[in-house]
Design a protein around this motif. Structure first.
Motif, PDB file in Angstrom:
ATOM      1  N   LEU B  18      23.937 -12.027  13.822  1.00  0.00           N
ATOM      2  CA  LEU B  18      22.674 -12.741  14.411  1.00  0.00           C
ATOM      3  C   LEU B  18      22.254 -11.921  15.748  1.00  0.00           C
ATOM      4  O   LEU B  18      21.273 -11.650  16.153  1.00  0.00           O
ATOM      5  N   ALA B  21      20.162  -9.169  15.211  1.00  0.00           N
ATOM      6  CA  ALA B  21      19.049  -9.452  15.202  1.00  0.00           C
ATOM      7  C   ALA B  21      18.539  -9.866  16.458  1.00  0.00           C
ATOM      8  O   ALA B  21      17.221  -9.591  16.779  1.00  0.00           O
ATOM      9  N   ARG B  40      23.587  -7.132   4.102  1.00  0.00           N
ATOM     10  CA  ARG B  40      23.155  -8.058   3.437  1.00  0.00           C
ATOM     11  C   ARG B  40      22.455  -9.156   4.172  1.00  0.00           C
ATOM     12  O   ARG B  40      21.389  -9.678   3.242  1.00  0.00           O
ATOM     13  N   GLU B  41      22.806  -9.500   5.172  1.00  0.00           N
ATOM     14  CA  GLU B  41      21.875 -10.638   5.893  1.00  0.00           C
ATOM     15  C   GLU B  41      20.559 -10.410   5.960  1.00  0.00           C
ATOM     16  O   GLU B  41      19.671 -11.561   5.991  1.00  0.00           O
ATOM     17  N   VAL B  42      20.018  -9.076   6.095  1.00  0.00           N
ATOM     18  CA  VAL B  42      18.759  -8.854   6.635  1.00  0.00           C
ATOM     19  C   VAL B  42      18.171  -7.618   5.749  1.00  0.00           C
ATOM     20  O   VAL B  42      17.017  -7.205   5.655  1.00  0.00           O
ATOM     21  N   TYR B  43      18.734  -7.237   4.704  1.00  0.00           N
ATOM     22  CA  TYR B  43      18.454  -5.864   4.079  1.00  0.00           C
ATOM     23  C   TYR B  43      18.805  -5.817   2.772  1.00  0.00           C
ATOM     24  O   TYR B  43      20.305  -6.273   2.372  1.00  0.00           O
ATOM     25  N   THR B  44      17.922  -5.600   1.801  1.00  0.00           N
ATOM     26  CA  THR B  44      18.522  -5.369   0.353  1.00  0.00           C
ATOM     27  C   THR B  44      18.895  -3.627   0.334  1.00  0.00           C
ATOM     28  O   THR B  44      17.722  -2.718   0.239  1.00  0.00           O
ATOM     29  N   GLY B  45      20.062  -3.674  -0.216  1.00  0.00           N
ATOM     30  CA  GLY B  45      20.376  -2.166  -0.660  1.00  0.00           C
ATOM     31  C   GLY B  45      22.067  -1.993  -0.327  1.00  0.00           C
ATOM     32  O   GLY B  45      22.676  -2.708   0.193  1.00  0.00           O
TER      33      GLY B  45
END
Lengths: 426, 248
Positions: B18, B21, B40-45
């Motif tokens: 965090l 971020a 993973r916490e903010v991004y798909t891939g």
């Protein structure tokens, strides 16, 4: 399409806090598996605090959650203060509310802007939006920064606050710091209206799915409850005292989850912004109510995807409350208030309605102020069963939409709850 | 080509991710330097290999040990991010119970024997796989994170202070916590936080771990002067798993 087969197996849903999996099997049109599971590593905080001194508990249990560490700090301090019979001053109450709403705003803006909106624009994260929707991203960053800096000024640090202690604060902010925040939060109100406009333009992308459930939050006769109140359920007429929380939460284990699940009058209930809105919407400010109306949110709302919309409405309200508490603090001299309290044997329960919903800490102390028993019930614990029940209804209803659309709907559903999964596996 | 960077979380609160971020506008600048391939916490891939892998959290069960070893095998540089990763952090308080069945029973009662509740003695990341760099703190300090990333991108060695928190505390002109009658771990804790806790009138809890070669005699002197014993502070050493060496 009824003979179609779909297999969904999402390991670790992205853009949520912690690890959760979704498994769906539809064989020849028949739904055979719908599973929400939580494989997160258990951490055992309730055992870790046993034997520790009361002064350590809020600092340790703050570490249950990186996103709502301030909410945990206050639930913890309130439990300890209840056990020892400590009352706080009006100044401390204003400072705590300020810090609490700073975190609420931070968490809501993070979820709406960074985690939820990318789905509505069909991208994998906020990163590509920095190039395609620069103004909106900069607005979100600006609001997020302000929320965090509010916590810095009051709590001494954004995450895991330093100044908060039993009975008060180890240090209080300077008036000029509060005045500077005031001007920025005034501007934030118009920024939030702009953000609401962005969300409104995208809200058509939220799935049209409703399932009525039980909604549980705090409630308070004089205000839209967050820091204080009694327990309110849509299924029960009268508010329930916080000390009776075990009657409400009824935690249980399921082999699919390392986090405990909860239920009260039905097989699941919902906590969070939508639950607060459904229970307490009459107490919103005129401005927040007008933003709700503009966004098409009206009570009671049974669409879980609208939790994100309720967070936008609450962000406006919380910013207004920040301005109110700043004004109260700026109106009178600020005093350093060294905490004084006496350790004694006893038990106390603290409840706070934090970004993701109602949170309970319950501590028992011996006569030396050492913790002998602790119980923490986290909002996401209380939402896991409801996520499962939503999926149970959603999958058969939308099973003919094809794998990609169904999977996105399920991932968006999980994200709508803004779950704090590692927090729930504390 | 920009270095490929990935973030992974294990047993923790994800508060250190965090803080990334929370870099706000600086993230956009950072994205000019690196390519984020997993977060993973903010991004798909997902990606097959990484130039730099950041590991947040402690290792507390066999399945996670296998996972971190797999990440290590695919990462050129591995960085432990935050106290849970660098020292075991608060998660090591669990180890103080000795018998982990009792720990499970305390939290899960009659369900403690469910197979999915498997856990073992908490380990820091370096106790499982080789770690190239550590970013200390609970949570990490954002400016230090930026400094380490920049150093890694430009191929220099990140600078980590090897002096105690007291040095930074004195530079900030704070009144000593011991003089206020409080126990403080500043004398033996690694600096780099700008003495943030004592500056906020709260004792250092040692979240950045023990400074190399701590001046234990000075610590004892301060304790003696204030009629405090090592036992008084022993309990505080355990919150962030400061190496027992420092208490001897």
């Amino acid at each position: 399409m009824s003979s179609s087969s779909v297999h969904i197996d999402v390991r670790s849903v992205t853009r949520v806090e912690g690890h959760g999996n979704i498994k769906v099997d539809i064989d020849n049109g028949e739904v055979t598996t719908v599973e929400w599971s939580v494989p997160e590593a258990p951490r055992f905080f309730e055992a870790m605090v046993v034997g520790r001194d009361c002064t350590e508990l809020s600092g340790i249990n703050s570490r249950i959650c990186g996103i709502c560490s301030i909410g945990h700090t206050f639930a913890s301090l309130k439990a300890t203060e209840a056990a020892f019979g400590v009352t706080i001053s009006e100044q401390t109450r204003h400072l705590r509310e300020l810090l609490n709403h700073g975190e609420n705003l931070q968490s809501h803006v993070l979820h709406v802007g960074y985690l939820a909106v990318p789905d509505l624009l069909k991208v994998g994260s906020v990163i590509p939006l920095a190039a395609t929707h620069t103004d909106a991203v900069l607005l979100i960053v600006k609001l997020h920064r302000l929320a965090n800096e509010t916590c810095d000024v009051v709590g001494g640090r954004t995450t895991h606050p330093i100044r908060t202690c039993i009975g008060g604060f180890t240090k209080v902010p300077k008036k000029h710091e509060l005045s500077a925040l005031r001007a920025r939060h005034q501007e934030a109100l118009s920024d939030l209206k702009t953000l609401a406009g962005v969300v409104k333009s995208l809200a058509g992308g939220l799935p049209d799915f409703t399932r009525e459930t039980e909604y549980i939050s705090l409630t308070h006769p004089e205000e839209y409850a967050t820091y204080d109140g009694m327990i309110k359920s849509t299924d029960v007429t009268d508010p329930i005292p916080v000390n009776d929380y075990l009657r409400v939460t009824n935690e249980y284990m399921t082999p699919r989850s390392t986090a405990k699940w909860a239920k009260f009058n039905r097989d699941a209930y919902m906590a969070g912004a939508l639950a607060r809105y459904n229970n307490n919407f009459r107490q919103l400010s005129p401005l927040a109510a007008s933003v709700a109306a503009d966004l098409g949110l009206s009570a009671p709302c049974y669409n879980p995807y609208f939790n994100t919309v309720a967070q936008v409405v609450e962000s406006v309200y919380f910013t207004e409350r920040i301005l109110y508490h700043l004004d109260c603090l700026l109106d009178s001299p600020l005093a350093e208030e060294p905490a004084s309290f006496t350790r004694r044997e006893g038990r106390g329960v603290g409840a706070v309605d934090v970004p993701r919903g109602i949170l309970f800490h319950d501590y028992t102390y011996d006569k030396n102020g050492k913790c002998v028993k602790a119980n923490c019930i986290i909002p996401t614990n209380q939402n896991h069963a409801n996520i499962q029940k939503d999926m149970d209804v959603l999958v058969p209803r939308f099973k003919d939409r094809g794998k990609d659309e169904l999977q996105l709907m399920l991932e968006m559903l999980v994200r709508a709850y803004d779950p704090c999964i590692s927090c729930s596996t504390h | 080509m920009k270095p490929k960077v990935a973030f992974f979380d294990f047993t923790c609160c994800e508060g250190c991710q965090l803080q990334i971020a929370n870099l706000e506008e600086d993230i956009l600048g950072l994205l000019n330097l690196v390519e984020v391939v997993e977060f993973r916490e903010v991004y798909t891939g997902k990606a097959p290999a990484y130039d730099v892998a950041f590991i947040e959290g402690s290792i507390s069960r066999p399945a996670d040990e296998a996972r971190v070893k797999d990440i290590r095998s695919r990462a050129k540089v591995l960085v432990a991010l935050g106290a849970c990763a660098t020292t075991g952090g608060v998660n090591k308080m669990k180890n103080l119970w000795g018998d982990l069945d009792k720990v499970k029973k305390e939290v899960y009662g009659n369900d403690a024997s469910l197979p999915n509740l498997e856990t073992y003695s908490t380990k820091a990341v370096h106790e499982v796989v080789p770690v190239d760099f550590k970013i200390h703190g609970c949570p990490i300090t954002r400016s230090e994170f930026l400094r380490v990333v920049k150093a890694l991108v430009f191929g220099t060695l990140p600078d980590v202070p090897d002096y105690p928190v007291c040095v930074e505390c004195k530079m900030r002109g704070n009144e000593c916590m011991f003089d206020k009658g409080q126990v403080c771990l500043g004398p033996i804790t690694r600096a780099g936080c700008d003495a943030i806790c004592p500056t906020n009138n709260s004792s250092c809890e040692g979240c950045r771990g023990a400074v190399p070669n701590p001046n234990k005699n000075a610590m004892r002197e301060v304790l003696a002067k204030n009629n405090l014993t090592v036992e008084d502070i022993a309990r505080q050493f355990t919150m962030f798993a400061i190496e027992p060496e420092a208490t001897k």
